[in-house]
Motif scaffolding. Structure first.
Motif, mmCIF file in Angstrom:
data_model
loop_
_atom_site.group_PDB
_atom_site.id
_atom_site.type_symbol
_atom_site.label_atom_id
_atom_site.label_comp_id
_atom_site.label_asym_id
_atom_site.label_seq_id
_atom_site.Cartn_x
_atom_site.Cartn_y
_atom_site.Cartn_z
ATOM 1 N N ASP A 105 31.246 123.092 83.080
ATOM 2 C CA ASP A 105 32.316 122.421 83.034
ATOM 3 C C ASP A 105 33.525 122.599 81.905
ATOM 4 O O ASP A 105 34.455 122.423 81.966
ATOM 5 N N ILE A 106 32.733 123.840 81.004
ATOM 6 C CA ILE A 106 33.730 124.329 79.898
ATOM 7 C C ILE A 106 34.408 125.406 80.777
ATOM 8 O O ILE A 106 35.894 125.286 80.283
ATOM 9 N N ILE A 107 34.157 126.431 81.293
ATOM 10 C CA ILE A 107 34.888 127.522 81.787
ATOM 11 C C ILE A 107 35.531 126.967 83.089
ATOM 12 O O ILE A 107 34.853 126.567 84.052
ATOM 13 N N ARG A 108 36.712 126.725 83.389
ATOM 14 C CA ARG A 108 37.352 126.365 84.608
ATOM 15 C C ARG A 108 37.626 127.390 85.523
ATOM 16 O O ARG A 108 37.089 127.467 86.740
ATOM 17 N N ARG A 109 38.298 128.461 85.116
ATOM 18 C CA ARG A 109 38.809 129.627 86.046
ATOM 19 C C ARG A 109 39.274 130.880 85.091
ATOM 20 O O ARG A 109 39.726 130.561 84.120
ATOM 21 N N PRO A 110 39.054 131.999 85.834
ATOM 22 C CA PRO A 110 39.867 133.058 85.326
ATOM 23 C C PRO A 110 41.281 133.269 85.527
ATOM 24 O O PRO A 110 41.683 132.721 86.455
ATOM 25 N N ILE A 111 42.142 133.638 84.521
ATOM 26 C CA ILE A 111 43.515 133.653 84.526
ATOM 27 C C ILE A 111 43.774 135.132 84.984
ATOM 28 O O ILE A 111 43.426 135.909 84.275
ATOM 29 N N ILE A 112 44.130 135.142 86.027
ATOM 30 C CA ILE A 112 44.417 136.341 86.808
ATOM 31 C C ILE A 112 45.951 136.651 86.896
ATOM 32 O O ILE A 112 46.403 136.087 87.918
ATOM 33 N N THR A 113 46.582 137.496 85.965
ATOM 34 C CA THR A 113 47.953 137.803 85.920
ATOM 35 C C THR A 113 47.825 139.403 85.513
ATOM 36 O O THR A 113 46.829 140.348 85.362
ATOM 37 N N GLU A 114 49.106 140.055 85.764
ATOM 38 C CA GLU A 114 49.258 141.321 85.739
ATOM 39 C C GLU A 114 48.765 141.879 84.376
ATOM 40 O O GLU A 114 48.050 142.917 83.854
ATOM 41 N N ALA A 115 49.091 141.230 83.274
ATOM 42 C CA ALA A 115 48.915 141.338 81.934
ATOM 43 C C ALA A 115 47.527 141.047 81.598
ATOM 44 O O ALA A 115 46.867 142.065 80.944
ATOM 45 N N SER A 116 46.694 140.041 82.132
ATOM 46 C CA SER A 116 45.422 139.926 81.759
ATOM 47 C C SER A 116 44.506 141.059 82.611
ATOM 48 O O SER A 116 43.497 141.364 81.920
ATOM 49 N N MET A 117 44.964 141.278 83.728
ATOM 50 C CA MET A 117 44.021 142.379 84.502
ATOM 51 C C MET A 117 44.411 143.775 83.865
ATOM 52 O O MET A 117 43.429 144.547 83.683
ATOM 53 N N ALA A 118 45.373 144.082 83.109
ATOM 54 C CA ALA A 118 45.460 145.325 82.319
ATOM 55 C C ALA A 118 44.525 145.372 81.213
ATOM 56 O O ALA A 118 44.148 146.445 80.469
#
Length: 95
Positions: free
Chosen positions: A5-18
């Motif tokens: 319930d605490i962790i909703r989803r990973p945020i997948i953007t170009e900056a976060s994947m780098a």
């Protein structure tokens, strides 16, 4: 709260994947969750060791539909840095 319930989803953007090369991952978490709860949830779900945890509260954006004005929902982001001896988190299933 349960760890799922605490962790909703990973945020997948170009900056976060780098940042994944440096063992840094970004997750959307529950707004009410504290840093110790987030750390415990990520360590238990992904079986990793966290060396650093940063959080940021993100305000909702102002949106309009004609003359009506509202806001999108607010959220909390957690940036997790894993320890050097920890294994990586597999966001995508590599097959």
């Amino acid at each position: 709260m349960d760890a799922r319930d605490i962790i909703r989803r990973p945020i997948i953007t170009e900056a976060s994947m780098a940042q994944t090369e440096n063992k840094r991952y970004v997750f959307e978490v529950d707004v009410r969750a504290t840093k110790p709860q987030i750390k415990q949830a990520i360590e238990s779900i992904f079986d990793v060791r966290i060396s650093r945890l940063n959080t940021a509260n993100v305000r909702g954006k102002k949106k309009r539909q004609g003359r009506y004005v509202g806001y999108t929902r607010k959220m909390k982001k957690a940036t997790v840095t894993l320890s050097q001896d920890s294994k990586d988190i597999q966001i995508f299933n590599e097959g």
